[in-house]
Each structure stands twice: as structure tokens, then as C-alpha cells.
Write an enzyme that holds these catalytic residues in place. Sequence first.
Site, mmCIF file in Angstrom:
data_model
loop_
_atom_site.group_PDB
_atom_site.id
_atom_site.type_symbol
_atom_site.label_atom_id
_atom_site.label_comp_id
_atom_site.label_asym_id
_atom_site.label_seq_id
_atom_site.Cartn_x
_atom_site.Cartn_y
_atom_site.Cartn_z
ATOM 1 N N LYS A 63 38.655 43.852 36.553
ATOM 2 C CA LYS A 63 37.826 42.585 36.925
ATOM 3 C C LYS A 63 36.534 42.977 37.167
ATOM 4 O O LYS A 63 36.122 42.973 38.510
ATOM 5 C CB LYS A 63 38.333 41.530 37.945
ATOM 6 C CG LYS A 63 38.146 40.189 37.792
ATOM 7 C CD LYS A 63 38.591 39.547 36.476
ATOM 8 C CE LYS A 63 37.931 38.146 36.070
ATOM 9 N NZ LYS A 63 38.284 37.756 34.954
ATOM 10 N N SER A 88 39.934 34.859 30.601
ATOM 11 C CA SER A 88 40.044 34.427 31.828
ATOM 12 C C SER A 88 40.338 33.082 32.222
ATOM 13 O O SER A 88 41.497 32.672 31.622
ATOM 14 C CB SER A 88 38.979 34.916 32.624
ATOM 15 O OG SER A 88 38.856 35.037 34.075
#
Length: 586
Positions: A192, A385
Site C-alpha cells: 500500500k 482499492s
Amino acid sequence: MKFLGNVLAVIVGLLVFSVLSFFILAGIIAIASSSDSDVKIKENTVLVLNLNGRTIVERTNDDDIDLSSFGPFGSAPTIGLMNLKTAINTAKDNENVKGIYLRSGMLFAGQSMLEELRNELQAFRNTGKFIIAYDEIYTESAYFLNSVADEVYLNPQGGIEYNGFSSEIIFFKGLFEKLEIEPVVFRVGEFKSAVEPFLLDKMSEENRLQTTSFLNDLNDYAISKVAESRGIAFDSLKVINSKMLVRKNKDALDYGLVDGLWYEDQVRDLIKEKLGLEEDDKINTINVTTINKNAKAKNRLSKNKIAVIIAEGEIVSGKADGVIASESLVQEINKAKNDKDVRAIVLRVNSPGGSALASEVIWRALGEAKKEKPLIASMSELAASGGYYISAPADTIIAQPNTITGSIGIFGLWFNAEGLLKNKMGITTDVVKTGELSDFLSVTRKLTDIEKSIYQETIEDGYDTFISRVAEGRGMSKEEVLQVAGGRVWSGIQAKENGLVDLLGSLEDAIAIAAEKTEVADDFKVVYYPQQKPWFETLLASLGNDVQSRYMKNKFGDLYPVIHQLEGLKKYEGALYRTPFDIVIK
């Protein structure tokens, strides 16, 4: 000076009023002169697809007026993928249209959108009609599209960019150090990396790994399609691509990427020859907007509907245009859910993600809709996402091979501006509070350990929720989801291999599956949500933002992307389900 200011204000007001009055009048004239009647297509007609300088988006107004033509008040030139596909299909089925003239060397679109458009062009070719491509310069993405043509021509003084894909990230660590701004990051997932530009001065190894992986996947896929269309061996074309062997226009001809180095008048003579015309004859041409007036909606009298809900842009809370605003999108989802004639819903996603809360709100609405009727997700360029989060409830998820998806992770970002305020600007603050945490997450001081632990716990809870949503939607265990999560980005091919996607295909494939699940066979019509605004309303809505954007581009030139990304820090509020960075593939 006050009097002068008032006079100037009046003058500016009158000028704005005059400009708007002109547009209103033009709109009235356009409406009055428009007609729903069919456009008669002449014999021996060629559909001209001139996409140069235009950005392909999911959908534009049906009249497809180029709002960039309105000078500084116009918006950036766009054209809808669905509008283009409708035009190509209409041309394919009309016996008077004999071919397509493709002028698309400098268009702007992601690989997935180009793939869908390319497939439509291939279907057109399969009917025996011709496609001729010509331009002065071809970007790599544009050449991927144009290579599907029967013949590709390049201006003798033009060129082709054919050297593989790259993706560059801008890092701001040094800037923040100079400004004495301390970024504090909360995240879950080693991949991430959306926050890396604020912490590092180069990519982490994890980010480099994932970016290299999906870029190679996308590049190999593009090479394979070009190799197939041009009749060049894949291995040979890959060497040409990786070593940038096409460095001069003659190289493009020698290596078989183009069929000739011609001027446009020569290409037009070729088209005349294919149409059986004489040298002095005029070529009958038609454009996208005009031919689409002749398009017939399939089964337009049918009561059965397949609802296609367009979800394009960043995910934010509330109501807004040009993004996926949770309140606005939920209204559209509920309209489709509550319409008894809507038999199934197709969610068309093109999003890098965004607000975790807004994603959850949309997820809930889609989950409730799924209880009433089948739900299919169709992934476009980007469904990552938060874009994946809202796709997760679907019965079936379809992506293109070159879709970018995954990025199942979460992060939060906070800035301590005490150094900037105190040391650079001479500003200090003081606070009175009733509780230990009454000034929770103040930007004027360092965070305390308890503040950090509270925020990190929130982020970890959000990640667990994300994993649970995906596990529930995909019929996987949480442990299985964790194996492909961690914020890692995948290509559509990779996502299918690891279970995040069911099938590789287009929006039309998703619609076909939706129809199959409802057992309506071919007796259905497709309706799109949200309803398109009239072009004039779109123009008015774009005035403020677009004028400001154009001013900033003119002011900062090549530095505009950096300034734009810094401005984008305003979006990094709260917990975010978002792609690791703004993915731009060159």
C-alpha cells in the site's frame, strides 16, 4: 479606487452575462435545429474517427458536442467510449458504410478502453469492410489501437513511439523536509504505497515489484495484439519494442509497423480507389455524432431493462459531479433497484478508489440491490482499492486483460505543520481543552503515542472490513484474500488467475451475462445511469473548474503535474481505499 473597482466589476459582469447569453442562445438554436429523425447515410460512405487530442471517457452526451471549441470557457475535449462503439456498430450494420478512416495518432486513453475500442474495430473488419489508418505521429497507446487497421500509413516526416511502457512517480519527501512538514502515515499492507511519495525519495522494493509486474503484463499483452494484427512474430516485435529499434520513420516501414510513408492526399486517393471513385470524385464521410443519430437502440420498445450504472472517478462522500459521490451513486443504484422493469444491474467501474467511508456506503447499497436482482461488475481501465471494494458484492466480476485492479489495502495520512508555522512563518498556537484528547489530531504539533495508536487501530479495523467484504463477495476465506491483498495492484490477467476476477471481457460481455441470469434472452434494452446532462448544463458546470485548471497549466507549464498532485493532498483525509499512486502509463 473603490469607484474604479466598481466600474471594473460592472464591466466584468456584463462581459460574463454577454458570453453566457450567447451560449444560451446557441443552445436554444441547437435544440431547435436538432431532430430525432434518422440521418440518411449516402452510398459509399466512410466513417471518419478523428480522435486526435481527445481523451476517451466512459460516456459523453449523446450529441457529443466538443465543448473545447468554446475557447477559455470550454472543457477539455473528450469523447465517450460507448459513443464510439455505437458509431462503429452502426457503421458495421449499415450497407452504405464501406469503411473507416482512422485518424487517432495522438489520443489519450488507458489500455483497457483502447482494447474495447480495438475489438469493435476488429469486428467491423471481420465483415469485409476496410479500415485505413493514417497520421503524422503515433504515440504507443494510439498505435496499439491503429494497428488493427487493414493498412497503416505514416507521414514521411512523422514518427512512431514504440518503446514499451513506463510509469513515473513524483516524490515530495525533500520538499516536506525543506518546509519542515512532517507526514505521519498509517497503513496496512506492504504494497500500500500511496503514501510513499511523502516518505521516500524513490520507490520501495515492494512498489517496484508490483509496478514492474503489471506493466510487463500490460506491455506483453499489447505486443501480442499488435503482432497478431501486423503479422509479425511476437518475439521479434518484443525485441523491436524493448530496444526501441523504431527510431526513424523509415524504421517503422522496414520493421513492418506501417504499410507506407505517405501524405494524407495519397491516403485519400487510396480510399477513393477502394470505393471505386474517380480522382475528382468527393468521398462521402460521416462522423460519430451524425452516424449515432441513425443508431437504433436494441429492443427499444421492450419493457425488460438491463441497467448499466457508470461509476467513474475518485470515490468521495456526498454529492458531486465528475467523481463517484456516494450519495449521488446510491440514488442511482436505488432507482435501478426499485424499477420493476430493471431485470439486472451492471456496475461499470473506472476508479482508483478513495474514501473508505464512501466506499462502504456504496457497497451497502449494491449489496441491497443484489438481493433484488443480479449484479454484474464490469471493470474498465482501473478498478482498484475502493474501486474493487464496490465491485466485490457482484455475482460476477469481468475485467479486461489490461485492466488495473486489486490494491486491497488501506491507509491514512496526517501532517504535522508545526515546523512550517513556527520556524518558517513565525506562527505559534496555544490551546485550552476539556479532555485529554479534545484536540485530537491537531496539525500544529506532533501526535502523541495514544493518538497514533487510536488512528492505527482505525486503519487496521478498516483493512479487516475490506478483507471481509472481499471474502464474502468472492466466496473466499479471509486467509485466501490476504494472500492477494496487502495493497498489491494486479493486471486483469493476474486478477483472474488469483481469483479476484471471474472472466476477461468487455462491458457487452457483462451485459450478456446479466441478461442470461435474468432469462430474458434477447428481449431487453440497455439503460444507463446516471442520465446524461444536456451539453449546455455540462458546459456551465465545467466553467469554474476548467478555467482554473487551464490557468494553472498555462502558468506552471511542465511543473503543472507536480502542482496538481500537491493540490490533491486535500483528498487525503480520513481512511482511504486508494491505489498506491496516480497510475499514469506512458
